[in-house]
Design a protein around this motif. Structure first.
Motif, PDB file in Angstrom:
ATOM      1  N   LEU A   1      -8.174  -0.906   1.615  1.00  0.00           N
ATOM      2  CA  LEU A   1      -7.318  -2.256   1.498  1.00  0.00           C
ATOM      3  C   LEU A   1      -7.888  -3.511   1.723  1.00  0.00           C
ATOM      4  CD1 LEU A   1      -4.209  -0.503   3.013  1.00  0.00           C
ATOM      5  CD2 LEU A   1      -4.626  -0.695   0.471  1.00  0.00           C
ATOM      6  N   ASP A   2      -9.103  -3.417   2.257  1.00  0.00           N
ATOM      7  CA  ASP A   2      -9.833  -4.736   2.609  1.00  0.00           C
ATOM      8  C   ASP A   2      -9.197  -5.477   3.625  1.00  0.00           C
ATOM      9  OD1 ASP A   2     -11.979  -6.564   2.676  1.00  0.00           O
ATOM     10  OD2 ASP A   2     -11.168  -7.715   1.106  1.00  0.00           O
ATOM     11  N   GLU A   3      -8.477  -4.901   4.667  1.00  0.00           N
ATOM     12  CA  GLU A   3      -7.563  -5.444   5.740  1.00  0.00           C
ATOM     13  C   GLU A   3      -8.070  -5.238   7.151  1.00  0.00           C
ATOM     14  OE1 GLU A   3      -5.208  -7.765   6.893  1.00  0.00           O
ATOM     15  OE2 GLU A   3      -4.192  -7.196   4.888  1.00  0.00           O
ATOM     16  N   ASP A   4      -8.012  -6.357   7.898  1.00  0.00           N
ATOM     17  CA  ASP A   4      -8.457  -6.153   9.322  1.00  0.00           C
ATOM     18  C   ASP A   4      -7.250  -6.978  10.046  1.00  0.00           C
ATOM     19  OD1 ASP A   4     -11.250  -4.867   9.229  1.00  0.00           O
ATOM     20  OD2 ASP A   4     -11.627  -6.767   8.157  1.00  0.00           O
ATOM     21  N   ILE A   5      -6.862  -6.081  11.199  1.00  0.00           N
ATOM     22  CA  ILE A   5      -6.004  -6.689  12.041  1.00  0.00           C
ATOM     23  C   ILE A   5      -6.510  -6.767  13.423  1.00  0.00           C
ATOM     24  CG2 ILE A   5      -3.496  -6.367  13.077  1.00  0.00           C
ATOM     25  CD1 ILE A   5      -2.735  -5.071  10.203  1.00  0.00           C
ATOM     26  N   SER A   6      -6.266  -8.037  14.178  1.00  0.00           N
ATOM     27  CA  SER A   6      -6.683  -7.836  15.627  1.00  0.00           C
ATOM     28  C   SER A   6      -5.293  -7.505  16.347  1.00  0.00           C
ATOM     29  CB  SER A   6      -7.186  -9.309  15.968  1.00  0.00           C
ATOM     30  OG  SER A   6      -6.933  -9.595  17.110  1.00  0.00           O
ATOM     31  N   ILE A   7      -5.725  -6.891  17.310  1.00  0.00           N
ATOM     32  CA  ILE A   7      -4.363  -6.247  18.196  1.00  0.00           C
ATOM     33  C   ILE A   7      -4.059  -7.341  18.982  1.00  0.00           C
ATOM     34  CG2 ILE A   7      -4.058  -4.596  20.099  1.00  0.00           C
ATOM     35  CD1 ILE A   7      -4.284  -3.289  17.452  1.00  0.00           C
TER      36      ILE A   7
ATOM     37  N   LEU B   1      -2.166   3.656   3.719  1.00  0.00           N
ATOM     38  CA  LEU B   1      -2.005   3.115   4.878  1.00  0.00           C
ATOM     39  C   LEU B   1      -2.723   4.244   6.131  1.00  0.00           C
ATOM     40  CD1 LEU B   1       1.609   2.158   4.657  1.00  0.00           C
ATOM     41  CD2 LEU B   1      -0.186   0.593   5.289  1.00  0.00           C
ATOM     42  N   LYS B   2      -2.668   5.556   5.831  1.00  0.00           N
ATOM     43  CA  LYS B   2      -3.094   6.487   6.787  1.00  0.00           C
ATOM     44  C   LYS B   2      -4.766   6.362   6.785  1.00  0.00           C
ATOM     45  CE  LYS B   2       0.783   9.390   7.096  1.00  0.00           C
ATOM     46  NZ  LYS B   2       1.196  10.644   6.871  1.00  0.00           N
ATOM     47  N   LYS B   3      -5.543   5.499   5.877  1.00  0.00           N
ATOM     48  CA  LYS B   3      -6.964   5.726   5.999  1.00  0.00           C
ATOM     49  C   LYS B   3      -7.465   4.441   6.746  1.00  0.00           C
ATOM     50  CE  LYS B   3      -7.464   7.742   1.523  1.00  0.00           C
ATOM     51  NZ  LYS B   3      -7.612   7.571  -0.019  1.00  0.00           N
TER      52      LYS B   3
ATOM     53  N   ALA C   1       0.918  -1.143   0.039  1.00  0.00           N
ATOM     54  CA  ALA C   1       0.004   0.215   0.045  1.00  0.00           C
ATOM     55  C   ALA C   1       0.856   1.355  -0.031  1.00  0.00           C
ATOM     56  CB  ALA C   1      -0.779  -0.142   1.322  1.00  0.00           C
ATOM     57  N   THR C   2       0.149   2.370  -0.553  1.00  0.00           N
ATOM     58  CA  THR C   2       1.095   3.608  -0.456  1.00  0.00           C
ATOM     59  C   THR C   2       0.760   4.147   1.009  1.00  0.00           C
ATOM     60  OG1 THR C   2      -0.912   5.011  -0.802  1.00  0.00           O
ATOM     61  CG2 THR C   2       0.244   4.150  -2.632  1.00  0.00           C
ATOM     62  N   LEU C   3       1.656   5.138   1.390  1.00  0.00           N
ATOM     63  CA  LEU C   3       1.324   5.784   2.643  1.00  0.00           C
ATOM     64  C   LEU C   3       0.030   6.514   2.707  1.00  0.00           C
ATOM     65  CD1 LEU C   3       2.614   6.360   5.403  1.00  0.00           C
ATOM     66  CD2 LEU C   3       3.815   8.341   4.181  1.00  0.00           C
TER      67      LEU C   3
END
Length: 78
Positions: A67-73, A50-52, A45-47
């Motif tokens: 980006l259709d991305e989810d990250i679990s903490i 990433l910031k969105k 991804a572009t910066l």
């Protein structure tokens, strides 16, 4: 004898990016840096993309709509 108890939070309050890593900031003051290499969609991804991001579940996860991305903490901490 006293015992110090440290309450560790699993809730993120902010994130930032450098050229090759993402840093997650926690409400208890901790910071965790992880390589973008772990997440192919973020790595490419572009910066601007990433910031969105936005938090989901009051800081339990991070979501990037574009980006259709989810990250679990929690998964980052394991």
């Amino acid at each position: 004898m006293s015992i110090l108890t440290v309450n560790k939070s699993r809730f993120a309050t902010d994130i930032s990016f450098s050229e090759n890593k993402m840093t997650v900031f926690f409400e208890d003051g901790r910071e965790l840096s992880v390589p973008l290499e772990w997440f192919p969609r973020l790595r490419h991804a572009t910066l601007v993309q990433l910031k969105k991001w936005r938090f989901i579940g009051n800081g339990e996860g991070i979501h990037w709509e574009e980006l259709d991305e989810d990250i679990s903490i929690e998964n980052l901490l394991e």
